[in-house]
Design an enzyme around this catalytic site. Structure first.
Site, mmCIF file in Angstrom:
data_model
loop_
_atom_site.group_PDB
_atom_site.id
_atom_site.type_symbol
_atom_site.label_atom_id
_atom_site.label_comp_id
_atom_site.label_asym_id
_atom_site.label_seq_id
_atom_site.Cartn_x
_atom_site.Cartn_y
_atom_site.Cartn_z
ATOM 1 N N ASP A 76 -7.136 4.131 -4.510
ATOM 2 C CA ASP A 76 -7.750 4.027 -3.185
ATOM 3 C C ASP A 76 -8.327 5.429 -2.949
ATOM 4 O O ASP A 76 -8.563 6.169 -3.920
ATOM 5 C CB ASP A 76 -6.713 3.631 -2.115
ATOM 6 C CG ASP A 76 -7.364 3.215 -0.786
ATOM 7 O OD1 ASP A 76 -7.823 2.069 -0.687
ATOM 8 O OD2 ASP A 76 -7.446 4.037 0.146
ATOM 9 N N LYS A 127 0.876 -1.190 0.000
ATOM 10 C CA LYS A 127 0.000 0.000 0.000
ATOM 11 C C LYS A 127 0.899 1.222 0.000
ATOM 12 O O LYS A 127 2.028 1.165 0.504
ATOM 13 C CB LYS A 127 -0.876 0.022 1.265
ATOM 14 C CG LYS A 127 -2.113 0.884 1.133
ATOM 15 C CD LYS A 127 -3.249 0.119 0.502
ATOM 16 C CE LYS A 127 -4.450 0.971 0.223
ATOM 17 N NZ LYS A 127 -5.608 0.143 -0.167
HETATM 18 P P1 NDP Z 1 -12.945 7.598 -2.913
HETATM 19 O O1 NDP Z 1 -11.885 8.613 -2.743
HETATM 20 O O2 NDP Z 1 -13.482 7.340 -4.263
HETATM 21 O O3 NDP Z 1 -14.181 7.905 -1.966
HETATM 22 C C1 NDP Z 1 -14.012 8.042 -0.594
HETATM 23 C C2 NDP Z 1 -15.332 8.468 0.012
HETATM 24 O O4 NDP Z 1 -15.229 8.416 1.423
HETATM 25 C C3 NDP Z 1 -15.708 9.887 -0.322
HETATM 26 O O5 NDP Z 1 -17.094 10.000 -0.323
HETATM 27 C C4 NDP Z 1 -15.072 10.657 0.824
HETATM 28 O O6 NDP Z 1 -15.646 11.925 1.049
HETATM 29 C C5 NDP Z 1 -15.345 9.732 1.976
HETATM 30 N N1 NDP Z 1 -14.295 9.912 2.991
HETATM 31 C C6 NDP Z 1 -12.962 9.841 2.816
HETATM 32 N N2 NDP Z 1 -12.305 10.074 3.959
HETATM 33 C C7 NDP Z 1 -13.256 10.313 4.870
HETATM 34 C C8 NDP Z 1 -13.224 10.614 6.237
HETATM 35 N N3 NDP Z 1 -12.053 10.745 6.905
HETATM 36 N N4 NDP Z 1 -14.408 10.770 6.871
HETATM 37 C C9 NDP Z 1 -15.584 10.641 6.202
HETATM 38 N N5 NDP Z 1 -15.672 10.363 4.903
HETATM 39 C C10 NDP Z 1 -14.543 10.188 4.255
HETATM 40 O O7 NDP Z 1 -12.333 6.256 -2.287
HETATM 41 P P2 NDP Z 1 -12.836 4.760 -2.474
HETATM 42 O O8 NDP Z 1 -14.293 4.712 -2.677
HETATM 43 O O9 NDP Z 1 -11.927 4.124 -3.462
HETATM 44 O O10 NDP Z 1 -12.456 4.136 -1.055
HETATM 45 C C11 NDP Z 1 -13.383 4.084 0.021
HETATM 46 C C12 NDP Z 1 -12.948 3.011 1.006
HETATM 47 O O11 NDP Z 1 -12.916 1.748 0.340
HETATM 48 C C13 NDP Z 1 -11.547 3.171 1.600
HETATM 49 O O12 NDP Z 1 -11.526 2.643 2.906
HETATM 50 C C14 NDP Z 1 -10.684 2.304 0.689
HETATM 51 O O13 NDP Z 1 -9.492 1.901 1.343
HETATM 52 C C15 NDP Z 1 -11.644 1.136 0.475
HETATM 53 N N6 NDP Z 1 -11.398 0.285 -0.684
HETATM 54 C C16 NDP Z 1 -11.287 0.799 -1.936
HETATM 55 C C17 NDP Z 1 -11.115 -0.040 -3.009
HETATM 56 C C18 NDP Z 1 -11.074 0.456 -4.412
HETATM 57 O O14 NDP Z 1 -11.020 -0.373 -5.324
HETATM 58 N N7 NDP Z 1 -11.144 1.756 -4.668
HETATM 59 C C19 NDP Z 1 -10.963 -1.498 -2.836
HETATM 60 C C20 NDP Z 1 -11.191 -1.945 -1.473
HETATM 61 C C21 NDP Z 1 -11.371 -1.061 -0.459
HETATM 62 P P3 NDP Z 1 -14.876 13.265 0.563
HETATM 63 O O15 NDP Z 1 -15.092 13.325 -0.890
HETATM 64 O O16 NDP Z 1 -15.508 14.352 1.342
HETATM 65 O O17 NDP Z 1 -13.431 13.073 0.940
HETATM 66 O O1 2IT Z 2 -7.967 -1.664 -0.613
HETATM 67 C C1 2IT Z 2 -7.938 -2.181 -1.740
HETATM 68 O O2 2IT Z 2 -8.088 -3.388 -1.909
HETATM 69 C C2 2IT Z 2 -7.722 -1.298 -2.895
HETATM 70 N N1 2IT Z 2 -7.662 -0.079 -2.728
HETATM 71 C C3 2IT Z 2 -7.576 -1.881 -4.265
HETATM 72 C C4 2IT Z 2 -6.162 -2.302 -4.505
HETATM 73 C C5 2IT Z 2 -5.833 -2.753 -5.901
HETATM 74 O O3 2IT Z 2 -4.662 -3.050 -6.106
HETATM 75 O O4 2IT Z 2 -6.707 -2.818 -6.769
#
Ligand code: NDP
Ligand code: 2IT
Length: 449
Positions: free
Chosen positions: A169, A129
């Protein structure tokens, strides 16, 4: 028995002593190690080989300076990181997070989780990461590009299609991956498509990778509910976040007939009693990069509330935290249970605190833990790597079908170990035991490295 519990406590103490300030990392290590004791008891060779002590120490961590200039000519300096946690099963694989809260503790927790999550997918990927404390919010496209180019100018020497493959992420989506890929290609003077995943489809990204984490979450939750003869159709669903994971979790939940009534960002949440209109969310977040409160301008029936935690006070059958770590604390868990929640599916990484998880389990809430339930994103990243290796691109349907099967396998293998060694519904323990055993066995096979 007491022996292995003592061994786990020794290692937890070691972690706390070595890095006393890394609370997030300590919590995730605790969640994993305290649930795998039955596997340690059956396999005393792991203790002898100091497998736990080795697993909690990253294979390599790099931190670096990221200087960049904004549109007004002002110079900024951010900190960049890559945590290369474990390469037993394959090259380091995991996302990049750009958010002001990013620090080493958060990235070590995410890389540790990623190692086990990736093992669960059954695909050849190790755990890593990275990211930066850079805040993309309010920055112009040009500023984001400048930052990404500077970030990659250092990162490129540590990554490669067979070494370490970053992806998105929080704060890193298609736009950022594009700029990062462009700079990598320029620096290496080589078209290594497989060095990053989550790329645009026209430069060899996988179809369905954008949707994969959210869709995969719903496939996992559906498997978990099907086993109890519970139908998602007609259920009221609360989702947090409005980014990549939340958006496609909402989309698939609606396809399954669920009624999603909330979404949120870091300022507050929207409650739409008629069901969230996803086109509006996509328009605000993906096109205009705006704030979720703008939703109510278009849908006056909906309410906007400042603050994030209020979303968990909305009555629902299913809760899907898809924003960030520790967003459901014990109070939020109590509010959800008091309102009759049946199931919780973690789309974000470690969104529930340890006491919240315990509260859900004590109250018989069906609980789908992050490293199993959100593994669809990274699994599809591994499918993107496979496509890049064969220089071909699969159809959306082909990738989606593979994703469905992967989520089913993760559910079934986690459930099997829960039934054999823990409470049969304890998928936290089930997933941890399945993943841990796989990583530990490969580390044993590789010797002391
Ligand atoms: P994005 O940046 O696309 O979206 C994040 C969302 O969460 C936004 O709505 C953001 O709001 C909100 N957010 C972020 N930080 C905070 C905070 N401190 N408090 C409240 N709301 C918050 O990220 P992802 O959707 O990609 O990721 C979301 C979660 O999913 C994370 O935990 C990530 O690690 C996990 N994840 C992501 C994967 C992926 O493929 N993208 C895979 C597996 C897990 P704002 O716009 O206001 O910041
Ligand atoms: O937390 C996660 O699994 C991710 N942000 C996706 C990682 C990836 O390599 O697709």
């Amino acid at each position: 028995m007491a022996d292995m519990k003592a061994y786990v406590n020794e290692v937890l103490d070691l972690v706390a002593k070595k890095d006393p300030n890394e609370v997030e990392f300590q919590n995730t290590v605790k969640e994993v190690l305290t649930t795998i004791i039955p596997v340690l008891e059956k396999n005393p060779q792991y203790k002898e080989a100091k497998i736990l002590e080795r697993m909690v120490e990253a294979e390599r961590i790099v931190t670096f300076r990221v200087p960049w200039q904004d549109d007004k000519g002002e110079i900024h300096v951010n900190r960049g990181f890559r945590v290369q946690m474990n390469s037993a099963i394959g090259p380091y694989k995991g996302g990049l997070r750009f958010h002001p809260s990013v620090n080493l503790s958060i990235l070590k927790f995410l890389a540790f989780e990623q190692t086990f999550k990736n093992a669960l997918t059954g695909l050849p990927i190790g755990g890593g990461k990275g990211g930066s404390d850079f805040d993309p919010k309010g920055k112009s496209d040009n500023e984001v590009m400048k930052f990404c180019q500077s970030f990659m100018t250092e990162l490129y020497r540590h990554i490669g299609p067979n070494i370490d493959i970053p992806a998105g992420d929080i704060g890193v989506g298609g736009r950022e991956i594009g700029y990062l890929f462009g700079q990598y290609k320029r620096l290496r003077d080589s078209y290594d498509a497989g060095v990053l995943t989550g790329k645009g489809v026209d430069y060899w990204g996988s179809l369905a990778r954008t949707e994969a984490t959210g869709y995969g979450l719903l496939y996992f939750v559906k498997n978990m509910l099907d086993a109890k003869n519970i139908d998602i159709n007609g259920k009221t669903i609360v989702v947090s976040g409005s980014g990549n994971v939340a958006t496609y979790a909402i989309e698939k939940a609606q396809t399954f007939g669920g009624k999603v009534v909330t979404c949120s960002d870091s300022n507050g949440y929207v409650y739409d009693p008629d069901g969230i209109k996803l086109d509006t969310v996509k328009e605000i977040k993906q096109v205009r990069r705006g704030r979720i409160k703008e939703y109510v301008e278009k849908h006056p029936n909906a309410e906007y509330h400042e603050g994030c935690s209020g979303v968990w006070t909305v009555k629902c059958d299913i809760a899907l935290p898809c924003a960030t770590q520790s967003e459901i604390n014990l109070d939020s868990a109590k509010a959800l249970v008091a309102n009759g929640v049946i199931a919780v599916g973690e789309g974000a990484n470690m969104p529930s605190t340890l006491d919240a998880i315990k509260y859900f389990q004590d109250h018989k809430v069906l609980f789908a833990p992050a490293k199993a339930a959100n593994a669809g994103g990274v699994a599809t990243s591994a499918l993107e790597m496979a496509q890049n290796s064969e220089r071909l691109q699969w159809t959306f349907e082909e990738v989606d079908e593979k994703l469905k099967n992967i989520m089913k396998n993760i559910y079934e293998s986690s459930k099997k170990n829960a039934e054999a060694f823990a409470d049969p519904d304890d998928l936290v323990a089930g997933a941890n035991m399945t993943a841990f055993k796989k990583v530990a066995d490969v580390m044993m096979a590789h010797g002391i490295v």
